[in-house]
Design a protein around this motif. Structure first.
Motif, PDB file in Angstrom:
ATOM      1  N   SER A  26       0.831  -1.210   0.000  1.00  0.00           N
ATOM      2  CA  SER A  26       0.000   0.000   0.000  1.00  0.00           C
ATOM      3  C   SER A  26       0.866   1.261   0.000  1.00  0.00           C
ATOM      4  N   VAL A  27       2.006   1.194   0.704  1.00  0.00           N
ATOM      5  CA  VAL A  27       2.927   2.337   0.719  1.00  0.00           C
ATOM      6  C   VAL A  27       3.554   2.510  -0.659  1.00  0.00           C
ATOM      7  N   LEU A  28       3.886   1.405  -1.312  1.00  0.00           N
ATOM      8  CA  LEU A  28       4.445   1.473  -2.666  1.00  0.00           C
ATOM      9  C   LEU A  28       3.458   2.163  -3.613  1.00  0.00           C
ATOM     10  N   VAL A  29       2.193   1.749  -3.539  1.00  0.00           N
ATOM     11  CA  VAL A  29       1.185   2.359  -4.405  1.00  0.00           C
ATOM     12  C   VAL A  29       1.019   3.839  -4.080  1.00  0.00           C
ATOM     13  N   ALA A  30       1.001   4.180  -2.780  1.00  0.00           N
ATOM     14  CA  ALA A  30       0.858   5.581  -2.390  1.00  0.00           C
ATOM     15  C   ALA A  30       2.034   6.414  -2.887  1.00  0.00           C
ATOM     16  N   VAL A 267      -3.738   8.761   3.473  1.00  0.00           N
ATOM     17  CA  VAL A 267      -4.342   8.352   4.755  1.00  0.00           C
ATOM     18  C   VAL A 267      -4.808   6.903   4.675  1.00  0.00           C
ATOM     19  N   ALA A 268      -5.439   6.550   3.550  1.00  0.00           N
ATOM     20  CA  ALA A 268      -5.879   5.170   3.362  1.00  0.00           C
ATOM     21  C   ALA A 268      -4.693   4.213   3.384  1.00  0.00           C
ATOM     22  N   ALA A 269      -3.584   4.623   2.746  1.00  0.00           N
ATOM     23  CA  ALA A 269      -2.391   3.775   2.748  1.00  0.00           C
ATOM     24  C   ALA A 269      -1.867   3.574   4.160  1.00  0.00           C
ATOM     25  N   ALA A 270      -1.900   4.629   4.986  1.00  0.00           N
ATOM     26  CA  ALA A 270      -1.448   4.508   6.369  1.00  0.00           C
ATOM     27  C   ALA A 270      -2.331   3.529   7.149  1.00  0.00           C
ATOM     28  N   LEU A 271      -3.638   3.590   6.928  1.00  0.00           N
ATOM     29  CA  LEU A 271      -4.542   2.661   7.612  1.00  0.00           C
ATOM     30  C   LEU A 271      -4.286   1.230   7.174  1.00  0.00           C
ATOM     31  N   VAL A 272      -4.071   1.046   5.858  1.00  0.00           N
ATOM     32  CA  VAL A 272      -3.775  -0.301   5.363  1.00  0.00           C
ATOM     33  C   VAL A 272      -2.473  -0.808   5.957  1.00  0.00           C
ATOM     34  N   VAL A 486     -12.765  -0.818   6.974  1.00  0.00           N
ATOM     35  CA  VAL A 486     -12.837   0.623   7.203  1.00  0.00           C
ATOM     36  C   VAL A 486     -12.081   1.383   6.120  1.00  0.00           C
ATOM     37  N   VAL A 487     -10.963   0.822   5.650  1.00  0.00           N
ATOM     38  CA  VAL A 487     -10.231   1.483   4.566  1.00  0.00           C
ATOM     39  C   VAL A 487     -11.085   1.486   3.294  1.00  0.00           C
ATOM     40  N   VAL A 488     -11.738   0.364   3.011  1.00  0.00           N
ATOM     41  CA  VAL A 488     -12.655   0.328   1.870  1.00  0.00           C
ATOM     42  C   VAL A 488     -13.781   1.332   2.078  1.00  0.00           C
ATOM     43  N   ALA A 489     -14.282   1.412   3.306  1.00  0.00           N
ATOM     44  CA  ALA A 489     -15.378   2.336   3.603  1.00  0.00           C
ATOM     45  C   ALA A 489     -14.973   3.789   3.373  1.00  0.00           C
ATOM     46  N   LEU A 490     -13.695   4.122   3.619  1.00  0.00           N
ATOM     47  CA  LEU A 490     -13.236   5.490   3.381  1.00  0.00           C
ATOM     48  C   LEU A 490     -13.423   5.867   1.913  1.00  0.00           C
ATOM     49  N   GLY A 491     -12.972   4.995   1.012  1.00  0.00           N
ATOM     50  CA  GLY A 491     -13.143   5.275  -0.418  1.00  0.00           C
ATOM     51  C   GLY A 491     -14.597   5.277  -0.829  1.00  0.00           C
ATOM     52  N   VAL A 755      -9.806   4.094  -3.606  1.00  0.00           N
ATOM     53  CA  VAL A 755     -10.328   2.740  -3.785  1.00  0.00           C
ATOM     54  C   VAL A 755      -9.193   1.785  -4.150  1.00  0.00           C
ATOM     55  N   LEU A 756      -8.251   2.261  -4.966  1.00  0.00           N
ATOM     56  CA  LEU A 756      -7.106   1.427  -5.332  1.00  0.00           C
ATOM     57  C   LEU A 756      -6.309   1.032  -4.097  1.00  0.00           C
ATOM     58  N   ILE A 757      -6.031   1.998  -3.233  1.00  0.00           N
ATOM     59  CA  ILE A 757      -5.293   1.692  -1.998  1.00  0.00           C
ATOM     60  C   ILE A 757      -6.071   0.684  -1.157  1.00  0.00           C
ATOM     61  N   ALA A 758      -7.404   0.883  -1.082  1.00  0.00           N
ATOM     62  CA  ALA A 758      -8.239  -0.024  -0.286  1.00  0.00           C
ATOM     63  C   ALA A 758      -8.204  -1.434  -0.853  1.00  0.00           C
ATOM     64  N   VAL A 759      -8.268  -1.554  -2.172  1.00  0.00           N
ATOM     65  CA  VAL A 759      -8.224  -2.870  -2.808  1.00  0.00           C
ATOM     66  C   VAL A 759      -6.881  -3.544  -2.549  1.00  0.00           C
TER      67      VAL A 759
END
Length: 871
Positions: A26-30, A267-272, A486-491, A755-759
């Motif tokens: 997730s950090v790589l994608v971010a 933020v989503a990446a940090a949660l993941v 919850v990360v999915v819910a954010l997106g 959504v990408l980060i969540a996936v």
């Protein structure tokens, strides 16, 4: 001892590079998204600076008015007669409406010499204007307005007292594109048509061998003798750079919006990352307990785990930056393959280092909470089994109390938001509501998983043992499921809110366009004479349907005040008019002595349903258009939610409109696309006083379907009273629909980052879960679960992560969207697009199922005997 603990943890990282990549994916994608955005801004700005300019390359000097007033004729003469001026071209723009003054098509008329080095145009048909009231149409405008060489157009200026100007189209050109429809003519022709003398600027081509700097000084001396003159003189090159930089500035706001969504994705990446490290450390609790048993202190473990997280962030952040740089460098080649020109990004080592450092700090911060929890393991737990260690305790009382407090704070902030009036205050409150609501969701997430799973997992339980195992696998680890969902819910929260907002905007646009553009085509004439024959002719043509005549007039209240348009039309004749709704009263009650008012006209008249209003003609009896007009008194039977048909303020019966002095007549018609085209429908268009439509393919590059152009040509050719004007209302409707669709597409693209980060988080969690549950899967295989069913079960679990997140996101996003629309007083109708929201939930579930396919294949490949031997 601390060094040994650190070496132990880092050696595990280097021995398993695959797990390192999975942990920090997730950090790589971010990092890729952040640095990719930086490079995209660089590509856009450099490409714009290299290719954009409204000023032709041949221009040496530009003289322009800096104080708002145009250059007057005397100043223009001074420029033209200055020694060394080889050629000059005035630049000015006039805006008109073609067709009906209120509902016609906007046309931008620009000055250009048409030929020579100072021209920006290429002639593709006819001849360029040479004088009189002549214009050349841009290719797209010619197709949209159904005009061709030799046709005429009636142009309305913004001045209601000015008479329309009839111009002749002498040619069709290609020129700089813009969102507006454009026409071109020499500078002196534009000033005669617009009635506005003077130019906003003059482009100058100097003679060969002339000293440009000396000419600038000479022009300054001649033009600035008057101390009141506000004139600037610059070189053509400086103007081209200035125009390019101005064009670049328009992207600043766009990329500022992109940056906001990128920040949410981070933020989503940090949660993941936090969720991922929690799983990884849970798998190593026995190892951590052994370290505690041989003397490692809790603080030493926290430092070692934090350093492990930082190293993971450093490696994956660097990988993301490198991949983004490779993508940026390949962008020009990829664009060239599609016939586009892009300039490569400007290499920025500082930005790359900043992104890598940010990724390192982000991961180090994300690992702290899991590190403190994992480091608190008791040494006695080293004697327990891994399955016992992995068991999740229930939600603690302090967490429950904190979640309930956040929920109460969300409600209180929502109440303040609903009561606030200032826009800046409302925006601040809305941010607070969103932050508090999402915080409550994070804290109370484990409590929500089982009730949501009971509903979302019901269809899977009906599929048999495989579905029940998938549901129990999620329900057995509610904290993990909550962290991922919850990360999915954010997106999905932002996605659902955007869908609700766009749906409300679309509904408002549809209602507005139903009033402004109730038909595809409109023909309006100053006199109703001969319109009965026209109506019969159009109705007899199979290309048209819902042919509806109407009359129009202008009125004001008896005490003066604002002026509005009135229309007499059958409100049930056209499908679009039947969609108009009344805020009060009954539209069907219209009749003699009764009136339907628009919302604005009702407010201006201070009238409501049941009131009697006095309407006075704006043209006095005996004046042009006044006729035998009289003041009428009518009863209000309905007030519309917006405008009346064709932006009118009142809908009257035909008799009342005639009494009010209605002298103009019109005709509305929709194009029947299913009727096809008659032979030669547009081949002979263009003869007569009105402009015809051309079906030549070179004219139709941006015009839409050929059916519309052919029908427009037939509509004009059927015949109309002298001075009749045709407005292509469908163009305005298509433009409005296109703007909403573009906004929706842009929002989906930006929200796709989150959504990408969540996936990625779902895929990472599923993969790590497979590693953790190897013994469980081996036991299931030993008891008879086939590989295919095991793959299905793991895929279902991944899909459930997405489905639960989608349900939570929709439950949070829809109320937030409604609160936003209401608190910002946007006057948009509240909608609940159930079909679109359901599609989002299904799509998110399907995508997360796909992310679970690879871990599912890995789980199915494990031998039952080998799996049972794993602790």
């Amino acid at each position: 001892m601390s060094g040994g603990v650190l070496r132990t943890q880092l050696s595990g990282v280097w021995r398993r590079p695959g797990r390192l990549l999975l942990t920090g994916l997730s950090v790589l994608v971010a990092a890729f998204v952040v640095f990719g955005t930086v490079l995209a801004y660089s590509v856009v700005t450099r490409t714009t600076l290299d290719t954009f300019s409204e000023t032709p390359e041949a221009v040496d000097l530009v003289v322009y008015a800096a104080g708002g007033e145009p250059l007057n004729p005397e100043q223009i003469t001074e420029i033209k007669t200055t020694a060394g001026v080889r050629e000059s071209a005035g630049r000015t723009t006039a805006w008109f409406t073609v067709g009906d003054a209120a509902a016609g098509t906007d046309l931008e008329l620009l000055a250009d010499p048409g030929t020579g080095p100072l021209s920006r145009l290429t002639l593709i048909a006819g001849t360029y204007p040479t004088g009189g009231r002549q214009i050349a149409m841009d290719r797209r405008a010619a197709a949209r307005l159904g005009t061709t060489v030799g046709g005429t157009l009636r142009l309305h200026s913004g001045d209601h007292d000015a008479k329309p100007v009839t111009v002749t189209v002498t040619g069709v050109v290609d020129g700089p594109q813009d969102s507006a429809e454009r026409a071109w003519a020499p500078d002196d022709v534009v000033t005669r048509i617009s009635g506005e003398p003077g130019f906003s600027r003059v482009d100058v081509l100097v003679a060969d061998g002339a000293d440009v700097s000396a000419m600038m000084d000479g022009l300054s001396e001649r033009l600035l003798r008057d101390p009141q003159a506000y004139i600037s003189i610059t070189t053509g090159e400086a103007m081209r750079v200035r125009e390019a930089r101005a064009a670049v500035r328009q992207f600043d706001q766009i990329f500022a919006l992109v940056a906001m969504f990128v920040a949410i994705a981070v933020v989503a990446a940090a949660l993941v990352a936090t969720s991922t490290f929690r799983i990884v450390f849970a798998q190593r609790l026995r190892q951590l307990a052994l370290l505690r048993a041989i003397g490692a202190q809790r603080g030493q473990l926290v430092v070692a785990l934090a350093v492990e997280g930082a190293v993971t962030g450093l490696v994956t952040g660097t990988a993301g930056v490198v991949l983004a740089q490779l993508a940026g460098l390949s962008a020009p080649a990829v664009a060239g393959a599609f016939g586009r020109t892009l300039t490569g990004p400007d290499p920025s080592l500082a930005a790359a280092v900043a992104v890598v450092i940010g990724a390192t700090l982000l991961t180090a911060g994300a690992v702290l909470a899991p590190a403190f929890a994992a480091a608190g393991v008791s040494p006695l737990q080293a004697l327990r089994s891994a399955s016992t260690l992995a068991a999740e305790p229930g939600i603690a009382t302090p967490r429950l109390v904190g979640g309930l407090l956040l929920l109460a704070a969300t409600g209180g902030m929502g109440w303040l938001t609903a009561r606030s009036t200032g826009s800046s205050e409302v925006l601040l409150y809305l941010v607070g509501v969103g932050a508090l609501a999402f915080g409550a969701l994070i804290v109370l997430g484990p409590m929500l998983i089982r009730p949501v799973l009971a509903v979302a997992g019901w269809p899977l339980r009906r599929l048999g043992a495989t579905g029940r195992l998938a549901v129990s696998g999620i329900g057995g680890a509610p904290k993990r499921a909550a962290a991922v969902s919850v990360v999915v819910a954010l997106g999905v929260t932002m996605l659902a809110g955007t869908v609700v907002g766009i749906s409300s905007l679309q509904l408002w646009t549809d209602r507005t366009m139903a009033a402004r553009t109730p038909a595809d085509l409109a023909m309006i004439a100053e006199s109703p004479t001969g319109f009965d024959q026209l109506v019969s002719g159009v109705r007899a043509d199979p290309r048209f349907r819902d042919v509806t005549p109407f009359r129009m007039a202008d009125f004001s209240s008896s005490s003066g005040g604002y002026s509005h348009g009135a229309i007499a039309i059958d409100m049930t004749a056209m499908p679009a008019l039947r969609t108009l709704s009344a805020a009060a009263g009954d539209i069907a009650a219209l009749g003699p002595g009764r009136v339907i008012l628009s919302s604005v006209a009702a407010e201006d008249l201070g009238a409501g349903v049941g009131d009697v209003v006095t309407l006075s003609p704006t043209a006095a009896p005996g004046a042009p258009g006044g006729g035998d007009a009289t003041t009428i008194r009518v009863t209000v039977v309905a007030v519309l939610t917006g405008e009346g048909p064709l932006r009118s303020g009142a809908v009257l019966s035909d008799g009342d409109l005639v009494a009010l002095g209605g002298s103009s007549a019109g005709l509305l018609a929709d194009i029947d696309a299913g009727a096809g085209s008659n032979s030669g429908a547009g081949s002979n268009a263009g003869a007569g006083s009105d402009a015809g439509s051309s079906t030549n393919s070179s004219f139709d590059a941006d015009s839409g379907s050929g059916t519309r152009d052919e029908a427009l040509a037939a509509f004009r050719r059927i015949g109309a009273p002298a001075g009749a004007e045709v407005a292509v209302l469908a163009d305005e409707r298509d433009k409005a629909d296109g703007e909403v669709s573009s906004l929706f597409a842009a929002a989906l693209g930006l929200l796709g980052l989150t959504v990408l980060i969540a996936v990625v988080g779902v895929g990472t969690t599923t993969g790590l879960s497979v590693l953790e549950r190897t013994r469980e899967f081996g036991l299931a295989r030993a008891l008879g679960l086939t590989r295919a069913r095991l793959r299905t079960m793991v895929g279902m679990e991944a899909g459930l992560y997405g489905l639960i997140g989608a349900v939570l996101g929709i439950a949070l996003g829809v109320p937030m969207a409604w609160l936003t629309l209401e608190s910002l007083r946007l006057d948009l109708p509240l909608t609940f697009p159930a079909a679109q929201l359901a599609a989002i939930a299904v799509a998110i579930a399907a995508i997360t199922v796909l992310t679970g396919l690879l871990p599912a294949r890995r789980a199915a490949r494990v031998s039952p005997v080998a799996a049972l031997a794993v602790d």
